[in-house]
Scaffold this active site. Sequence first.
Site, mmCIF file in Angstrom:
data_model
loop_
_atom_site.group_PDB
_atom_site.id
_atom_site.type_symbol
_atom_site.label_atom_id
_atom_site.label_comp_id
_atom_site.label_asym_id
_atom_site.label_seq_id
_atom_site.Cartn_x
_atom_site.Cartn_y
_atom_site.Cartn_z
ATOM 1 N N GLU A 149 -6.975 8.592 68.877
ATOM 2 C CA GLU A 149 -6.578 9.930 68.432
ATOM 3 C C GLU A 149 -5.233 9.924 67.722
ATOM 4 O O GLU A 149 -5.101 10.443 66.607
ATOM 5 C CB GLU A 149 -6.507 10.892 69.621
ATOM 6 C CG GLU A 149 -6.021 12.268 69.217
ATOM 7 C CD GLU A 149 -5.999 13.272 70.341
ATOM 8 O OE1 GLU A 149 -5.795 14.470 70.051
ATOM 9 O OE2 GLU A 149 -6.174 12.872 71.500
ATOM 10 N N ASP A 207 -9.116 8.213 73.583
ATOM 11 C CA ASP A 207 -8.265 9.398 73.699
ATOM 12 C C ASP A 207 -7.274 9.115 74.826
ATOM 13 O O ASP A 207 -7.666 9.062 75.994
ATOM 14 C CB ASP A 207 -9.092 10.646 74.017
ATOM 15 C CG ASP A 207 -8.288 11.938 73.883
ATOM 16 O OD1 ASP A 207 -7.041 11.857 73.906
ATOM 17 O OD2 ASP A 207 -8.882 13.011 73.754
ATOM 18 N N ILE A 230 -4.750 10.808 76.211
ATOM 19 C CA ILE A 230 -4.688 11.916 77.177
ATOM 20 C C ILE A 230 -5.574 13.030 76.645
ATOM 21 O O ILE A 230 -5.217 13.716 75.686
ATOM 22 C CB ILE A 230 -3.260 12.444 77.399
ATOM 23 C CG1 ILE A 230 -2.349 11.351 77.964
ATOM 24 C CG2 ILE A 230 -3.292 13.641 78.362
ATOM 25 C CD1 ILE A 230 -0.919 11.821 78.218
ATOM 26 N N ASP A 231 -6.733 13.178 77.246
ATOM 27 C CA ASP A 231 -7.580 14.315 76.899
ATOM 28 C C ASP A 231 -7.206 15.446 77.856
ATOM 29 O O ASP A 231 -7.262 15.283 79.075
ATOM 30 C CB ASP A 231 -9.060 13.959 77.052
ATOM 31 C CG ASP A 231 -9.954 15.056 76.500
ATOM 32 O OD1 ASP A 231 -9.670 15.540 75.396
ATOM 33 O OD2 ASP A 231 -10.912 15.444 77.182
ATOM 34 N N THR A 249 -4.204 17.434 76.798
ATOM 35 C CA THR A 249 -2.748 17.381 76.643
ATOM 36 C C THR A 249 -2.086 18.703 77.023
ATOM 37 O O THR A 249 -1.013 18.719 77.637
ATOM 38 C CB THR A 249 -2.376 16.984 75.201
ATOM 39 O OG1 THR A 249 -2.894 15.679 74.919
ATOM 40 C CG2 THR A 249 -0.866 16.951 75.012
ATOM 41 N N ASP A 308 -12.879 12.611 71.873
ATOM 42 C CA ASP A 308 -12.995 13.576 72.968
ATOM 43 C C ASP A 308 -14.289 13.407 73.758
ATOM 44 O O ASP A 308 -14.309 13.635 74.969
ATOM 45 C CB ASP A 308 -12.949 15.015 72.439
ATOM 46 C CG ASP A 308 -11.625 15.391 71.813
ATOM 47 O OD1 ASP A 308 -10.598 15.158 72.471
ATOM 48 O OD2 ASP A 308 -11.619 15.908 70.686
#
Length: 281
Positions: A75, A95, A97-98, A100, A227
């Site tokens: 990402e 990803d 940190i999905d 955030t 995601d």
Amino acid sequence: MEADKGIVDLQEFLNTGVDIAKTAGKMTSEAFHKDKSVLTKGCSTDLVTETDQNVEKFVISSLKEKFPSHRFIGEESVVAGQHCDLTDTPTWIIDPIDGTTNFVHRYPFVCISIALAINKEIVVGIIYNSVLDELYTAVKGKGSYCNNKKLTVSTIKELNQALVITEIGSDRSTGRVTKVLENLRRIISQPNLAHSVRCQGSAALNMCSVAKGLAEVYYEFGVHCWDFAAGILIITEAGGFVCDPSGGPVDLMSRRVVACCSQEVAHAICKLIDIVDYPRD
């Protein structure tokens, strides 16, 4: 022998990915309760932190060291200008940190999501919520698990018995918000009357909720491949069904997904919702 070797390789990919995800998860957990320097990307509701960037650098460098011939889609790398290109070459989709926004607000629904695609097909999926210590894993053809407990989707077949998960999204332009809210109105009003709707703030963990049988439906527009790539495999290996909101096959680069406990529920949702257009990845 070649088939057996393929299974061994996938297990090696999973084991390596899990080890890296656990280390990356410690980075996230250590930063979770601390004050954060928050930046924005495309708009004021699309957030990024230094932890997002540091976790992605760690994950990609660790995977490159182990698998130097593989490719990567991350990402933060794409936001920084790297092309989002999925080929037949083994490609890790990451990803860091999905969720955030959840991370920024210390709402513990955050995770790292790592998927491996070979020949454009997801064959390994890893989603780790280090704050709650929930590790979701799947290997193609081998089922999906949370903390080593096998996952199975809900058996519900009717939308009027379903719990639906979706998101408002970070794009708050009037036209898109209007379509999002109109879709919600159709789902919760007569004659459909889904039990209720949840917005949890993480596409990856939304999909894990369906795989775990906690909800029957997740759909969203405006998501990216990082995601939902890992979630596709985790849901399907739990017996669920994933498709495009048009009803056709899911497309990793389409920025939209429907993921349900059953094909029947998925088709019911697809008939109700209008597509909210976004440019492809």
